[in-house]
Motif scaffolding. Sequence first.
Motif, PDB file in Angstrom:
ATOM      1  N   GLY A 197      37.201  32.842  39.318  1.00  0.00           N
ATOM      2  CA  GLY A 197      37.308  34.242  38.926  1.00  0.00           C
ATOM      3  C   GLY A 197      38.157  34.498  37.696  1.00  0.00           C
ATOM      4  O   GLY A 197      38.219  35.632  37.222  1.00  0.00           O
ATOM      5  N   GLY A 198      38.813  33.476  37.187  1.00  0.00           N
ATOM      6  CA  GLY A 198      39.630  33.679  35.995  1.00  0.00           C
ATOM      7  C   GLY A 198      38.776  33.906  34.768  1.00  0.00           C
ATOM      8  O   GLY A 198      37.556  33.761  34.790  1.00  0.00           O
TER       9      GLY A 198
ATOM     10  N   LEU B  14      40.242  41.918  36.944  1.00  0.00           N
ATOM     11  CA  LEU B  14      39.614  40.670  37.361  1.00  0.00           C
ATOM     12  C   LEU B  14      39.812  40.519  38.858  1.00  0.00           C
ATOM     13  O   LEU B  14      40.776  41.044  39.427  1.00  0.00           O
ATOM     14  CB  LEU B  14      40.231  39.459  36.657  1.00  0.00           C
ATOM     15  CG  LEU B  14      39.812  39.135  35.227  1.00  0.00           C
ATOM     16  CD1 LEU B  14      40.626  37.957  34.713  1.00  0.00           C
ATOM     17  CD2 LEU B  14      38.323  38.824  35.141  1.00  0.00           C
ATOM     18  N   ARG B  15      38.906  39.770  39.476  1.00  0.00           N
ATOM     19  CA  ARG B  15      39.037  39.464  40.897  1.00  0.00           C
ATOM     20  C   ARG B  15      38.988  37.953  41.064  1.00  0.00           C
ATOM     21  O   ARG B  15      37.982  37.325  40.725  1.00  0.00           O
ATOM     22  CB  ARG B  15      37.933  40.122  41.702  1.00  0.00           C
ATOM     23  CG  ARG B  15      38.112  40.002  43.209  1.00  0.00           C
ATOM     24  CD  ARG B  15      36.859  40.401  43.940  1.00  0.00           C
ATOM     25  NE  ARG B  15      37.081  40.617  45.356  1.00  0.00           N
ATOM     26  CZ  ARG B  15      36.122  40.497  46.279  1.00  0.00           C
ATOM     27  NH1 ARG B  15      34.900  40.168  45.915  1.00  0.00           N
ATOM     28  NH2 ARG B  15      36.398  40.711  47.547  1.00  0.00           N
ATOM     29  N   LEU B  16      40.046  37.403  41.615  1.00  0.00           N
ATOM     30  CA  LEU B  16      40.108  35.976  41.898  1.00  0.00           C
ATOM     31  C   LEU B  16      39.705  35.726  43.343  1.00  0.00           C
ATOM     32  O   LEU B  16      39.982  36.550  44.221  1.00  0.00           O
ATOM     33  CB  LEU B  16      41.513  35.442  41.654  1.00  0.00           C
ATOM     34  CG  LEU B  16      42.130  35.699  40.281  1.00  0.00           C
ATOM     35  CD1 LEU B  16      43.505  35.043  40.213  1.00  0.00           C
ATOM     36  CD2 LEU B  16      41.234  35.195  39.178  1.00  0.00           C
ATOM     37  N   SER B  17      39.085  34.582  43.568  1.00  0.00           N
ATOM     38  CA  SER B  17      38.720  34.159  44.913  1.00  0.00           C
ATOM     39  C   SER B  17      39.205  32.739  45.143  1.00  0.00           C
ATOM     40  O   SER B  17      39.242  31.928  44.208  1.00  0.00           O
ATOM     41  CB  SER B  17      37.203  34.201  45.106  1.00  0.00           C
ATOM     42  OG  SER B  17      36.691  35.497  44.927  1.00  0.00           O
ATOM     43  N   CYS B  18      39.558  32.437  46.370  1.00  0.00           N
ATOM     44  CA  CYS B  18      39.945  31.080  46.743  1.00  0.00           C
ATOM     45  C   CYS B  18      39.379  30.798  48.128  1.00  0.00           C
ATOM     46  O   CYS B  18      39.711  31.503  49.085  1.00  0.00           O
ATOM     47  CB  CYS B  18      41.457  30.934  46.752  1.00  0.00           C
ATOM     48  SG  CYS B  18      42.030  29.271  47.165  1.00  0.00           S
TER      49      CYS B  18
ATOM     50  N   ARG C 286      41.969  39.109  52.506  1.00  0.00           N
ATOM     51  CA  ARG C 286      41.438  37.870  53.037  1.00  0.00           C
ATOM     52  C   ARG C 286      40.253  38.151  53.925  1.00  0.00           C
ATOM     53  O   ARG C 286      40.161  39.232  54.541  1.00  0.00           O
ATOM     54  CB  ARG C 286      42.517  37.091  53.796  1.00  0.00           C
ATOM     55  CG  ARG C 286      43.111  37.822  54.963  1.00  0.00           C
ATOM     56  CD  ARG C 286      44.326  37.058  55.516  1.00  0.00           C
ATOM     57  NE  ARG C 286      43.942  35.860  56.253  1.00  0.00           N
ATOM     58  CZ  ARG C 286      44.805  34.900  56.608  1.00  0.00           C
ATOM     59  NH1 ARG C 286      46.081  35.000  56.264  1.00  0.00           N
ATOM     60  NH2 ARG C 286      44.389  33.854  57.288  1.00  0.00           N
ATOM     61  N   ASP C 287      39.377  37.165  53.983  1.00  0.00           N
ATOM     62  CA  ASP C 287      38.235  37.206  54.885  1.00  0.00           C
ATOM     63  C   ASP C 287      38.329  35.953  55.736  1.00  0.00           C
ATOM     64  O   ASP C 287      38.010  34.852  55.278  1.00  0.00           O
ATOM     65  CB  ASP C 287      36.923  37.245  54.092  1.00  0.00           C
ATOM     66  CG  ASP C 287      35.707  37.392  54.975  1.00  0.00           C
ATOM     67  OD1 ASP C 287      35.745  36.972  56.150  1.00  0.00           O
ATOM     68  OD2 ASP C 287      34.689  37.915  54.496  1.00  0.00           O
TER      69      ASP C 287
ATOM     70  N   CYS D 121      45.987  29.256  44.025  1.00  0.00           N
ATOM     71  CA  CYS D 121      46.016  29.708  45.409  1.00  0.00           C
ATOM     72  C   CYS D 121      46.753  28.651  46.252  1.00  0.00           C
ATOM     73  O   CYS D 121      46.721  27.456  45.948  1.00  0.00           O
ATOM     74  CB  CYS D 121      44.623  29.980  45.961  1.00  0.00           C
ATOM     75  SG  CYS D 121      43.431  28.633  45.831  1.00  0.00           S
ATOM     76  N   ASN D 122      47.393  29.140  47.283  1.00  0.00           N
ATOM     77  CA  ASN D 122      48.169  28.287  48.187  1.00  0.00           C
ATOM     78  C   ASN D 122      47.965  28.768  49.605  1.00  0.00           C
ATOM     79  O   ASN D 122      48.192  29.940  49.894  1.00  0.00           O
ATOM     80  CB  ASN D 122      49.647  28.350  47.800  1.00  0.00           C
ATOM     81  CG  ASN D 122      50.531  27.648  48.795  1.00  0.00           C
ATOM     82  OD1 ASN D 122      51.141  28.282  49.653  1.00  0.00           O
ATOM     83  ND2 ASN D 122      50.604  26.342  48.685  1.00  0.00           N
TER      84      ASN D 122
END
Length: 120
Positions: free
Chosen positions: A7-8, A17-21, A70-71, A94-95
Motif C-alpha cells: 500500500g505504500g 494512503l491505506r496500508l495493509s499487512c 484489523r480484520d 507492520c509488527n
Amino acid sequence: VQLQASGGGLVQPGGSLRLSCVASGSIVSINVMGWYRQAPGKERELAASITRRDITNYADSVKGRFTISRDNAKNTAYLQMNNLTPEDTAVYYCNFNGIVTRTTIVRDLWGKGTLVTVSS
C-alpha cells in the motif's frame, strides 16, 4: 508465519494512503497488530497499534490523521493515513505480537517495510 505489507507509494501533501499487512500461515489468533515507521536518519517509532479487543494506541504525531484497524478473519491490519505531510515520509513496517498458530506461538514478527513518500 510471514507478514506481507503493501500500500505504500508516492502521495502529495494532504493526500491519503491505506496500508495493509496480512499474516499467512495456520493462524489461530493474533494479539497485537502494529505499524511502525522509520524516517531517513531517525529511529524506528510506533505509529499505531491495535489489540485483539480493538484497543488502539497512536503516536501523538499521527493522532486524528491515522486510523488503525484489523480484520481478524483475514489476519490483516490496516493503516488509513489521511492529511499526509512530508514529515510522514518513512518506511512503514507492520509488527504482529502473540501470533498463535496450530503448532506454536510467535511472539514478535516483522514484515518487510513499505515506503511512503509524501512530496509535491
